[in-house]
Design a protein around this motif. Structure first.
Motif, PDB file in Angstrom:
ATOM      1  N   MET A 211     -47.388-110.177  31.990  1.00  0.00           N
ATOM      2  CA  MET A 211     -48.952-110.908  31.824  1.00  0.00           C
ATOM      3  C   MET A 211     -48.583-112.454  31.228  1.00  0.00           C
ATOM      4  SD  MET A 211     -51.982-111.151  33.593  1.00  0.00           S
ATOM      5  CE  MET A 211     -53.561-111.493  33.254  1.00  0.00           C
ATOM      6  N   PRO A 212     -48.541-113.622  30.806  1.00  0.00           N
ATOM      7  CA  PRO A 212     -48.235-114.841  29.945  1.00  0.00           C
ATOM      8  C   PRO A 212     -48.518-114.120  28.674  1.00  0.00           C
ATOM      9  CG  PRO A 212     -49.763-115.557  31.185  1.00  0.00           C
ATOM     10  CD  PRO A 212     -49.735-114.256  32.132  1.00  0.00           C
ATOM     11  N   GLY A 213     -50.158-113.718  28.635  1.00  0.00           N
ATOM     12  CA  GLY A 213     -50.630-114.095  27.332  1.00  0.00           C
ATOM     13  C   GLY A 213     -51.126-115.750  27.228  1.00  0.00           C
ATOM     14  N   THR A 214     -50.623-116.390  26.060  1.00  0.00           N
ATOM     15  CA  THR A 214     -50.692-117.926  25.976  1.00  0.00           C
ATOM     16  C   THR A 214     -49.526-118.428  25.651  1.00  0.00           C
ATOM     17  OG1 THR A 214     -52.882-117.347  24.211  1.00  0.00           O
ATOM     18  CG2 THR A 214     -51.531-119.671  24.059  1.00  0.00           C
ATOM     19  N   LYS A 215     -49.689-119.072  26.546  1.00  0.00           N
ATOM     20  CA  LYS A 215     -48.603-120.112  27.097  1.00  0.00           C
ATOM     21  C   LYS A 215     -48.966-121.478  27.254  1.00  0.00           C
ATOM     22  CE  LYS A 215     -45.403-117.395  28.335  1.00  0.00           C
ATOM     23  NZ  LYS A 215     -44.423-117.082  27.145  1.00  0.00           N
ATOM     24  N   THR A 216     -48.067-122.999  26.602  1.00  0.00           N
ATOM     25  CA  THR A 216     -48.772-124.415  27.005  1.00  0.00           C
ATOM     26  C   THR A 216     -48.855-125.027  28.918  1.00  0.00           C
ATOM     27  OG1 THR A 216     -46.552-125.601  26.812  1.00  0.00           O
ATOM     28  CG2 THR A 216     -47.465-125.087  24.798  1.00  0.00           C
ATOM     29  N   PHE A 217     -49.080-125.569  28.756  1.00  0.00           N
ATOM     30  CA  PHE A 217     -49.918-125.926  30.353  1.00  0.00           C
ATOM     31  C   PHE A 217     -48.143-126.737  30.820  1.00  0.00           C
ATOM     32  CE2 PHE A 217     -49.882-129.901  33.592  1.00  0.00           C
ATOM     33  CZ  PHE A 217     -50.834-129.592  33.694  1.00  0.00           C
ATOM     34  N   ALA A 218     -47.143-126.927  29.816  1.00  0.00           N
ATOM     35  CA  ALA A 218     -45.899-127.590  30.319  1.00  0.00           C
ATOM     36  C   ALA A 218     -45.178-125.943  31.093  1.00  0.00           C
ATOM     37  CB  ALA A 218     -45.755-128.311  29.403  1.00  0.00           C
TER      38      ALA A 218
END
Length: 454
Positions: A211-218
């Motif tokens: 799972m990515p956790g928190t990532k930016t849109f980019a």
């Protein structure tokens, strides 16, 4: 409304605008496939209001599949729209024996997309492969005036390997597009798979995956896909022979705007619910875990099963299928006679329930045979070449003796008919293999319906 937001090769940044400008991001959570406005439409006189109307009038995202069974069905609102399911093939078979087809246990993103289309909330190819999704739309406003629009779709596919207690949830971030002047690339997106409720409440889960956790849109636009695994060990479930564990799985998305922007609207999207469950029923496969007690039983989704019988020429169970079709469509033509007869098992709202108890199954058969003799005489078997076919099946709680066990049940709400022994045997083989391959458990916490195909 346009059906998608066009992706521009270069998206101007808000950083290029006047630093004193009042930047606002209005976020909307919409059903997958919802019409999304273009920037030109947003900038029209009533463009923003039309988008708000779409969001206001959209049916809530956080729903369970319409066909959910067991404890999970009481947790949240059930979708009013039936889930879409994979097409049912005819069971006509050239072999002497007949068995239910192996249920699907995989699903690709493309299959999920096509299955959901633009109107379906849930798509199931079996009790071991399901998906749903949601759309996120952000309008970017400078001093109250739309300057850009961005969007992304999230689809989650849940799959379970054969005889496994591990459920794999794969998250796909797609159609990540922006138009006009936005700060979408810097917008942060947090992803979480929640289990807000379990039955029993004391169940503990083993989680894994990427799972990515928190990532930016980019960043998400590049990475695109992630997965999470969920496993519940046996021995934590209901008392008795089933060891049933039920749960709610809920994907959750939280959006955080760039520091210079104010975010309004749907800041957090608690998406649809999926109803996973685990059992270690002694009458189903993998009841010993191959010698490993922690692997006993398997997982599935608590979703109404669908048993298919074919009336097609060549189908070994054809006579059974024709009998059930008559019970569904012309109940007044069936025996025994009953005013306003309506047999269950036709819709998810009135399913059949598997019965394991031998005494009650025998009582169902005796009650059915009694009616065959009543209407066709003691020699209804024609020298043993025919058997008394009954619907609902003797292996269900709704069988012919239901009224003897439940005084509230309608007497004679079943159908019997003498049919060829081979046809009756084929129908029985199909039913037994369906129970086994789809992990249908005994009792009211599960259910299935019958589909007649040709």
């Amino acid at each position: 409304m346009a059906t998608a937001v066009a992706l521009l090769s270069a998206v101007p940044s808000m950083a290029q605008a006047d630093a004193s400008a009042d930047l606002e991001v209005a976020s909307y959570l919409l059903p997958i496939g919802s019409a999304t406005p273009s920037l030109e439409e947003l900038q029209s006189e009533d463009g923003m209001e039309r988008l708000r109307d779409v969001a206001r009038n959209a049916e809530p995202i956080a729903q369970l599949p319409h066909e959910t069974v067991g404890p999970a069905a009481s947790y949240a609102r059930l979708a009013t729209q039936p889930s879409r399911t994979a097409p049912v093939d005819s069971t006509a078979s050239p072999t002497p024996m007949i068995a239910a087809p192996e249920p699907a246990r995989t699903m690709t993103l493309d299959q999920c997309k096509k299955g959901l289309g633009t109107t379906n909330k849930f798509y199931f190819t079996s009790r071991f492969a399901a998906c749903s999704g949601a759309s996120f739309v952000q309008t970017w406003l400078v001093n109250g005036r739309p300057s850009g629009v961005s969007m992304f779709n999230v689809r989650v596919v849940g799959t379970i390997a054969k005889n496994s207690r591990t459920i794999n949830f794969k998250y796909y971030f797609t159609e990540m597009d922006s138009q006009g002047t936005t700060e979408a690339p810097a917008m942060k997106i947090s992803t979480e798979g929640k289990i807000p409720n379990s039955w029993p409440s004391t169940v503990r889960y083993t989680r894994g995956g990427s799972m990515p956790g928190t990532k930016t849109f980019a960043e998400l636009k590049v990475l695109r896909a992630f997965n999470e695994t969920v496993n519940a060990k046996p021995g934590q479930g209901s008392a008795g022979t089933t060891d049933l564990i039920a749960a709610i799985y809920q994907p959750s998305i939280t959006i955080t705007p760039p520091p210079n922007a104010k975010l309004t609207g749907d800041l957090k999207g608690d998406l649809f619910f999926l109803p996973p469950r685990w059992d270690a029923a002694k009458y189903l496969a993998n009841s010993t875990g191959g010698g490993n007690p922690d692997k006993r039983g398997a997982a599935s989704f608590a979703y109404i099963g669908m048993l298919s019988y074919s009336t097609k020429a060549g189908a070994k169970e054809r006579a059974v299928a024709q009998h059930i079709k008559t019970a569904f469509t012309k109940p007044a033509d069936t025996k025994p006679y009953m005013s306003a007869k309506k047999v269950p098992g036709q819709t998810p709202d009135q399913p059949l329930h598997r019965l394991v108890n031998k005494t009650r199954k025998d009582d169902n058969r005796k009650a059915a045979v009694k009616q065959c003799k009543r209407y066709w005489g003691a020699n209804y078997t024609h020298g043993g070449t025919r058997e008394c076919d009954e619907y609902p099946f003797a292996t269900t709680y709704e069988g012919a003796a239901e009224h003897d066990y439940d005084a509230d049940a309608k007497r004679f709400n079943f159908s019997v008919k003498p049919i060829a022994k081979a046809d009756n045997g084929a129908g029985g083989n199909l039913l037994i293999s369906f129970y086994a391959k789809n992990r249908v458990i005994d009792g009211m916490e599960d259910g299935f319906i019958v589909k007649i195909v040709s």
